[in-house]
Write a protein that holds these residues in place. Structure first.
Motif, PDB file in Angstrom:
ATOM      1  N   HIS A 349       0.735  -1.028  -0.054  1.00  0.00           N
ATOM      2  CA  HIS A 349       0.135  -0.034  -0.117  1.00  0.00           C
ATOM      3  C   HIS A 349       0.654   1.334  -0.010  1.00  0.00           C
ATOM      4  CE1 HIS A 349      -3.155  -2.810   1.137  1.00  0.00           C
ATOM      5  NE2 HIS A 349      -3.962  -2.025   0.764  1.00  0.00           N
ATOM      6  N   HIS A 350       2.014   1.030   0.773  1.00  0.00           N
ATOM      7  CA  HIS A 350       2.932   2.491   0.623  1.00  0.00           C
ATOM      8  C   HIS A 350       3.534   2.553  -0.617  1.00  0.00           C
ATOM      9  CE1 HIS A 350       6.238   4.690   2.240  1.00  0.00           C
ATOM     10  NE2 HIS A 350       6.919   4.162   1.179  1.00  0.00           N
ATOM     11  N   GLU A 351       3.799   1.437  -1.291  1.00  0.00           N
ATOM     12  CA  GLU A 351       4.488   1.797  -2.678  1.00  0.00           C
ATOM     13  C   GLU A 351       3.374   2.185  -3.706  1.00  0.00           C
ATOM     14  OE1 GLU A 351       8.142   1.120  -1.042  1.00  0.00           O
ATOM     15  OE2 GLU A 351       7.499   2.011  -2.974  1.00  0.00           O
ATOM     16  N   MET A 352       2.258   1.449  -3.658  1.00  0.00           N
ATOM     17  CA  MET A 352       1.108   1.904  -4.413  1.00  0.00           C
ATOM     18  C   MET A 352       0.669   3.246  -4.407  1.00  0.00           C
ATOM     19  SD  MET A 352      -2.064  -0.770  -5.637  1.00  0.00           S
ATOM     20  CE  MET A 352      -0.854  -2.036  -6.186  1.00  0.00           C
ATOM     21  N   GLY A 353       1.003   3.740  -3.154  1.00  0.00           N
ATOM     22  CA  GLY A 353       0.639   5.026  -2.978  1.00  0.00           C
ATOM     23  C   GLY A 353       1.535   6.349  -3.684  1.00  0.00           C
ATOM     24  N   HIS A 354       2.752   5.797  -3.791  1.00  0.00           N
ATOM     25  CA  HIS A 354       3.773   6.490  -4.543  1.00  0.00           C
ATOM     26  C   HIS A 354       3.048   6.630  -6.042  1.00  0.00           C
ATOM     27  CE1 HIS A 354       7.059   7.163  -1.798  1.00  0.00           C
ATOM     28  NE2 HIS A 354       7.295   5.894  -1.512  1.00  0.00           N
ATOM     29  N   VAL A 355       2.735   5.411  -6.460  1.00  0.00           N
ATOM     30  CA  VAL A 355       2.063   5.196  -7.873  1.00  0.00           C
ATOM     31  C   VAL A 355       0.964   6.088  -8.235  1.00  0.00           C
ATOM     32  CG1 VAL A 355       1.429   3.737  -9.782  1.00  0.00           C
ATOM     33  CG2 VAL A 355       3.428   3.122  -8.197  1.00  0.00           C
ATOM     34  N   HIS A 377       5.157  12.241  -0.146  1.00  0.00           N
ATOM     35  CA  HIS A 377       5.159  11.106  -1.152  1.00  0.00           C
ATOM     36  C   HIS A 377       5.046   9.879  -0.222  1.00  0.00           C
ATOM     37  CE1 HIS A 377       5.095  10.089  -5.351  1.00  0.00           C
ATOM     38  NE2 HIS A 377       5.686  11.211  -5.757  1.00  0.00           N
ATOM     39  N   GLU A 378       5.950  10.096   0.731  1.00  0.00           N
ATOM     40  CA  GLU A 378       5.873   8.948   1.770  1.00  0.00           C
ATOM     41  C   GLU A 378       4.712   8.436   2.541  1.00  0.00           C
ATOM     42  OE1 GLU A 378       9.556   7.893  -0.236  1.00  0.00           O
ATOM     43  OE2 GLU A 378       8.223   6.752   1.201  1.00  0.00           O
ATOM     44  N   ALA A 379       4.063   9.732   2.641  1.00  0.00           N
ATOM     45  CA  ALA A 379       2.713   9.422   3.680  1.00  0.00           C
ATOM     46  C   ALA A 379       1.800   9.105   3.046  1.00  0.00           C
ATOM     47  CB  ALA A 379       2.296  11.020   4.505  1.00  0.00           C
ATOM     48  N   ARG A 489      12.321  12.612   5.264  1.00  0.00           N
ATOM     49  CA  ARG A 489      11.031  12.409   4.686  1.00  0.00           C
ATOM     50  C   ARG A 489      10.003  11.437   5.429  1.00  0.00           C
ATOM     51  NH1 ARG A 489      13.263   9.794  -1.059  1.00  0.00           N
ATOM     52  NH2 ARG A 489      14.609  11.747  -0.481  1.00  0.00           N
ATOM     53  N   TYR A 490      10.568  10.349   5.919  1.00  0.00           N
ATOM     54  CA  TYR A 490       9.780   9.481   6.588  1.00  0.00           C
ATOM     55  C   TYR A 490       9.331   9.741   7.902  1.00  0.00           C
ATOM     56  CZ  TYR A 490      11.738   6.442   2.982  1.00  0.00           C
ATOM     57  OH  TYR A 490      12.104   5.915   1.689  1.00  0.00           O
ATOM     58  N   TYR A 491      10.168  10.718   8.770  1.00  0.00           N
ATOM     59  CA  TYR A 491       9.827  11.336  10.165  1.00  0.00           C
ATOM     60  C   TYR A 491       8.972  12.173   9.601  1.00  0.00           C
ATOM     61  CZ  TYR A 491      10.715  13.962  14.287  1.00  0.00           C
ATOM     62  OH  TYR A 491      10.456  14.388  15.477  1.00  0.00           O
TER      63      TYR A 491
HETATM   64 ZN   LIG Z   1       8.194   5.227   0.091  1.00  0.00          ZN
END
Ligand SMILES: [Zn+2]
Ligand SMILES: C=C(C[SeH])C(=O)N1CCC[C@H]1C(=O)O
Length: 597
Positions: A349-355, A377-379, A489-491
């Protein structure tokens, strides 16, 4: 006169942007060819293409500088020029550019192909991070096996990268200076378009630290109960290798034997998926269906054709999950060595959020095809995953059965989420605080490892399994350090995803402040077109406007705030405070007795 100049500028920048799109497409295809097949030949070809592209970018940059764009009226046009004015690492001369590329490529390929021997069978020496070593950290409860595996991995993936890393720092800092920054720390932080970015990170940490200290104390007690006081002290840091993850960045794998109410049924998504014969493709189709249910765009034909979702058996690839935009408006991919686990369902789901984000902003000029900032983008995918991991949703899709939500189940659920989301914050904060110091030169190569562990102890309250020296370089045992991927970015993501989640849950009618029947922890925005449309509107801005505008469009707030996260975990915080008082557990940690400086 000015009108004419601005008109000419627009013609120029739109042509440059088109050419940039072609360059980015060529570059991404070459990057993919190498990351998906780590041969020397593919690396050399990639280096050649990167050099050509950097020369073309440099030539374009010389031309762009001739335009007096600062005085233009059109805000978006000025923003385009400002972004194209930043050349990045291509500002280095060809020789140094190639050295920098080789240093990073050397670290990343070392990481991707690193192998260790098995603890149980020392002659079996083909264990790679994914899936073998991850599997050991997911399942093993043998402290000696965990300690051995931790030490071996840090030897092959960390220490061996030290020389390349030191060279990378020198060259990358030179590139930052050529772009008008003091060092790479300032170059990285420029992406967030804030004058007080680092102060904000510190202030957010102050907001969440009390919550972290409570879950840290509770977990240390549970680990001491299990492994004994010799292994886990009463008041010291927690040994990092006992936390179910090579980097101690999320602790979800120790949930089964540490959760608050053990007699309440455990929600073992992994087992449920295995029982139901889930496959990687089914997991991807499930995620795709969730996005479509929100009236967002589903994955397209090229995605299903070109993505790599399982580890190939006939070649080496970079297994670390990633999402790819090929900048032609059609070709979007994920590369991932999927295992059928709850953790990977979340990562998908995380990666598909990027797409999804790539597709929502593909109509923009190339230069605006980015997240509002990289944290956004990471959120995105994680925000969707917050709904997917709710008990309500898991029951809906049959991955969890029965068990209406009572108080104790809710605390167990919040605890499980906390092991992912609360404990991650000091890890993410630490990783780039460490690198800011390295880029600023306040942390010298002679003290890389000592400084890394000083930060890990002070922020995460964890310690290494044994003595560490400057022969080690433990930071590079984490993918993002070896692959030169910025980590703040992840923080940012783990803070703002709760602001997003709360706003979307309101829109979906799934959440109302103070309404016990509509709590954040059990919100599931599945099939909410209202929520999906709000997300799409925010994503469609790309990086065409400052991120504060995107944040406001979605949440009504114009800043990063921990209030969403703290509201989500409030019931857990109160439970942990009471529980730690009941057991008399010491809150916080005293200095480690391990010699690492
Ligand atoms: Zn990511
Ligand atoms: C899944 C990805 C690819 Se953008 C990732 O690197 N993440 C996702 C969350 C934190 C970070 C990590 O694994 O360290």
């Amino acid at each position: 006169e000015l009108e004419a100049l601005e008109h000419e500028g627009r013609e120029y920048i739109l042509e440059l942007d088109r050419a940039t799109g072609v360059r980015r497409n060529r570059g991404s295809l070459a990057e993919w060819a190498y990351a998906a097949n780590l041969t020397k030949e593919n690396e050399d070809r990639l280096m050649q293409i990167r050099l050509e592209l950097s020369q073309q970018e440099k030539a374009a940059w010389e031309e762009t500088r001739m335009y007096k764009w600062q005085g233009f009226q059109d805000k978006e046009l000025k923003r385009m020029f400002r972004k194209y004015n930043e050349l990045g690492v291509s500002a280095l001369d060809d020789e140094k550019y190639q050295q920098l590329m080789r240093a990073v490529s050397g670290m990343e390929s070392n990481y991707a192909t690193a192998k260790i021997c098995s603890y149980k069978n020392r002659t079996k020496c083909d264990l790679e991070l994914e899936p073998e070593i991850v599997e050991i950290f997911t399942k093993s409860e043998d402290p000696e096996e965990l300690k051995y595996t931790w030490l071996e991995w840090h030897k092959v993936a960390g220490a061996k990268a030290r020389n390349n890393f030191t060279r990378y720092v020198e060259l990358y800092n030179e590139a930052a200076k050529l772009n008008g920054y003091k060092n790479v720390a300032d170059l990285w932080q420029a992406d967030y378009e804030m004058t007080d970015f680092e102060e904000q990170l510190e202030s957010l940490w102050c907001d969440v630290k009390p919550l972290y200290e409570q879950i840290h104390a509770y977990v240390r007690k549970k680990l001491r109960d299990k492994y004994g006081e010799e292994v886990v002290s009463k008041r010291g840091p927690i040994p990092a290798y006992l936390l179910g993850n090579m980097w101690a960045q999320t602790w979800g794998n120790i949930e089964s034997f540490t959760r608050p109410y053990p007699d309440k049924k455990e929600m073992d998504i992994t087992q449920a998926m295995k029982d139901q014969k889930y496959t990687p493709i089914k997991m991807f189709q499930m995620a795709d269906e969730f996005f479509r249910s929100l009236n967002l765009t589903g994955m397209n034909e090229k995605f299903w054709k070109n993505s790599i979702i399982e580890k190939p058996t006939n070649r080496e690839i970079v297994c670390h999950a990633s999402a790819w935009d090929f900048f032609d408006g059609e070709d979007f991919r994920i590369k991932m060595c999927t295992e059928v686990t709850g953790e990977h369902l979340r990562v998908i789901h995380h990666e598909m959020g990027h797409v999804e984000y790539f597709m929502q902003y593909k109509h923009h000029p190339t230069v605006f095809r980015d997240g509002a900032n990289t944290g956004f983008h990471e959120a995105l995918g994680d925000t969707i995953a917050l709904s997917v991991s709710s008990p309500k949703h898991l029951r809906r899709v049959g991955l969890v059965s029965g068990d209406a939500d009572d108080e104790q189940s809710e605390i167990n659920q919040l605890y499980k989420m906390g092991l992912d989301k609360i404990v991650f914050l000091p890890f993410a904060y630490m990783l780039d605080l460490f690198r800011y110091g390295v880029f600023r030169g306040t942390t010298t190569p002679e003290e890389y490892n000592c400084q890394y562990w000083r930060l890990r102890e002070s922020l995460q309250g964890v310690e290494p399994p044994s003595v560490r020296t400057e022969q080690d370089f433990d930071a590079a045992a984490k993918y993002h350090v070896s692959a030169n991927v910025e980590y703040a970015r992840y923080y940012v993501s783990f803070i703002i995803q709760f602001q997003f989640h709360r706003a979307l849950c309101s829109l979906a009618g799934e959440y109302a402040p103070g309404d016990v029947n509509r709590k954040l922890v059990d919100c599931d925005i599945y099939q909410s077109v209202a929520a999906g449309n709000a997300l799409a509107n925010m994503m469609r801005m790309g990086s065409s406007r400052p991120w504060q505008d995107a944040m406001e469009a979605l949440t009504g707030q114009r800043e990063m705030k921990a209030d969403g996260l703290l509201e989500y975990f409030r019931p857990l915080y109160e439970w942990l405070v009471a529980e730690n008082q009941r057991t008399g557990e010491y809150i916080g940690w005293e200095p480690s007795k391990i010699q690492y400086c």
